[in-house]
Write a protein that holds these residues in place. Structure first.
Motif, PDB file in Angstrom:
ATOM      1  N   GLN A 233      45.497  39.589  22.591  1.00 29.07           N
ATOM      2  CA  GLN A 233      46.124  40.302  23.704  1.00 29.07           C
ATOM      3  C   GLN A 233      45.094  41.065  24.534  1.00 29.07           C
ATOM      4  O   GLN A 233      45.205  41.169  25.760  1.00 29.07           O
ATOM      5  N   ASP A 234      44.074  41.608  23.867  1.00 24.69           N
ATOM      6  CA  ASP A 234      43.011  42.308  24.593  1.00 24.69           C
ATOM      7  C   ASP A 234      42.147  41.328  25.382  1.00 24.69           C
ATOM      8  O   ASP A 234      41.728  41.617  26.517  1.00 24.69           O
ATOM      9  N   ARG A 237      44.117  40.279  28.426  1.00 23.77           N
ATOM     10  CA  ARG A 237      44.270  41.361  29.395  1.00 23.77           C
ATOM     11  C   ARG A 237      42.968  41.649  30.135  1.00 23.77           C
ATOM     12  O   ARG A 237      42.959  41.789  31.364  1.00 23.77           O
ATOM     13  N   ASP A 238      41.845  41.731  29.391  1.00 22.60           N
ATOM     14  CA  ASP A 238      40.582  42.170  29.981  1.00 22.60           C
ATOM     15  C   ASP A 238      39.720  41.017  30.495  1.00 22.60           C
ATOM     16  O   ASP A 238      38.981  41.182  31.469  1.00 22.60           O
ATOM     17  N   SER A 240      40.669  37.479  31.190  1.00 20.66           N
ATOM     18  CA  SER A 240      41.667  36.412  31.265  1.00 20.66           C
ATOM     19  C   SER A 240      41.059  35.054  31.593  1.00 20.66           C
ATOM     20  O   SER A 240      41.584  34.017  31.169  1.00 20.66           O
ATOM     21  N   GLN A 292      39.104  43.345  37.369  1.00 25.81           N
ATOM     22  CA  GLN A 292      38.956  44.779  37.638  1.00 25.81           C
ATOM     23  C   GLN A 292      38.524  45.572  36.415  1.00 25.81           C
ATOM     24  O   GLN A 292      37.896  46.619  36.539  1.00 25.81           O
ATOM     25  N   TYR A 293      38.884  45.136  35.209  1.00 25.59           N
ATOM     26  CA  TYR A 293      38.484  45.788  33.953  1.00 25.59           C
ATOM     27  C   TYR A 293      38.946  47.248  33.885  1.00 25.59           C
ATOM     28  O   TYR A 293      38.189  48.132  33.475  1.00 25.59           O
ATOM     29  N   LEU A 294      40.171  47.476  34.268  1.00 27.35           N
ATOM     30  CA  LEU A 294      40.683  48.844  34.298  1.00 27.35           C
ATOM     31  C   LEU A 294      40.862  49.430  32.901  1.00 27.35           C
ATOM     32  O   LEU A 294      40.885  50.654  32.740  1.00 27.35           O
ATOM     33  N   HIS A 295      41.003  48.580  31.897  1.00 27.95           N
ATOM     34  CA  HIS A 295      41.269  49.061  30.540  1.00 27.95           C
ATOM     35  C   HIS A 295      40.041  49.005  29.634  1.00 27.95           C
ATOM     36  O   HIS A 295      40.141  49.304  28.448  1.00 27.95           O
ATOM     37  N   CYS A 296      38.886  48.616  30.186  1.00 27.26           N
ATOM     38  CA  CYS A 296      37.673  48.479  29.373  1.00 27.26           C
ATOM     39  C   CYS A 296      36.909  49.802  29.330  1.00 27.26           C
ATOM     40  O   CYS A 296      36.426  50.274  30.375  1.00 27.26           O
ATOM     41  N   LEU A 297      36.793  50.378  28.151  1.00 27.93           N
ATOM     42  CA  LEU A 297      36.052  51.626  28.004  1.00 27.93           C
ATOM     43  C   LEU A 297      34.549  51.382  28.015  1.00 27.93           C
ATOM     44  O   LEU A 297      33.774  52.198  28.495  1.00 27.93           O
TER      45      LEU A 297
END
Length: 311
Positions: A233-234, A237-238, A240, A292-297
């Motif tokens: 899922q990650d 999402r990150d 794709s 966009q990588y909005l969820h990548c820390l």
């Protein structure tokens, strides 16, 4: 040093690169942009004192470092896994569409790091130079080659001296951080040793069509290894674009002996054959929004500065 006279003689064409190294500048260093965030991956062994000298603007023993690069090239030719890499790469590039015969291919290298101060980076550069020479030799048979000036290289942390050394080798040093977003229109070898996952994802996005993706040949991180380490899922999402091609990517593992685990482990040859891409549903190609990588820390790549940004 191992006994490898025949191997060294076979790669006598490496000499132009070695001579160019002798003519390189008097100063230089490379630094790894980053290492992939894998707990199991050991940090490269780097000459920290040399790095500190160069970063401080003090003179460094560049000639000695250049000699070490030559030694690394010869060292690799003594290893059995080098012959495997050479055979795999030349075989797959020679198997390109017959319409691409007699073609000068391109090569792009991102994220090598400071090879003059980091042992891992130095061997990665040495391997790249050897692969280019091997393709030059194999071109006598398959008529497909990559001239040095068609090999572009970039790392956000390159110093002026580093860029001069690379130019002296005949390589083309890019001046813009492309973040891997490079569309291609001819067969292109991408050399992406231990680069961040976002770089691969950006590259796929930039060539997101059943016509462009088959032109890519990547020497870099294993996609299968990435899939094993990351929750699906990650990944979807990150990253794709990688996730959508997992089922059609033709991955050939590149061997790595224990001695070089820090340098070449988890490396594979990645390709996207047309016949496999044809099995994907048509709506696959409508997914073209820029990542966009909005969820990548921890994005694991250095992004270019946006216009108007501070710092």
């Amino acid at each position: 040093m191992c006994s490898c006279t025949e191997t060294v003689l076979q790669f006598i064409t490496v000499l132009p690169c070695l001579i160019a190294l002798e003519m390189a500048g008097n100063d230089g260093e490379w630094q790894r942009v980053r290492r992939r965030g894998r707990a199991a991956r050991a940090a490269p062994t780097c000459a920290e004192s040399l790095r500190e000298q160069v970063d401080a603007g003090k003179p460094a023993d560049a000639r000695r470092a250049q000699e070490r690069l030559k030694e690394a090239m010869v060292d690799l030719t003594c290893e059995g896994f080098w012959r495997n890499w050479k055979e795999i790469l030349t075989r797959y590039l020679a198997a390109e569409d017959p319409n691409h015969k007699d073609l000068e291919c391109d090569c792009v290298c991102y994220g090598l790091g400071r090879f003059l101060s980091c042992v891992s980076s130095r061997y990665q550069l040495a391997m790249l130079l050897l692969l280019l020479e091997a393709l030059k030799v194999s071109s006598l048979v398959n008529r497909l080659t990559i001239p040095p000036n068609r090999c572009s290289i970039f790392d956000p942390v390159f110093s002026v001296a580093e860029r001069e050394v690379l130019r002296s080798l005949g390589l083309t040093v890019l001046t813009e951080n492309e973040e891997g977003k490079r569309p291609v229109n001819k067969p292109t070898l991408f050399y992406l040793m231990h680069c961040g996952t976002a770089l691969y994802n950006n590259l796929l996005w930039s060539n997101w069509s059943p016509q462009a993706l088959p032109l890519l040949t990547i020497v870099g991180n294993s996609f299968q290894g990435l899939q094993e380490r990351m929750a699906q899922q990650d990944l979807q999402r990150d990253y794709s674009f990688i996730a959508d091609l997992m089922c059609v990517c033709q991955e050939t593992p590149l061997p790595c002996p224990p001695r070089f685990l820090d340098v070449f482990n988890d490396t594979a040859l990645l390709r996207f054959p047309s016949r496999r891409l044809a099995s994907l549903p048509p709506h696959t190609w409508s997914h073209v929004q820029e990542p966009q990588y909005l969820h990548c820390l921890d994005l694991e790549i250095i992004q270019r500065k946006k216009e108007g940004s501070v710092g």
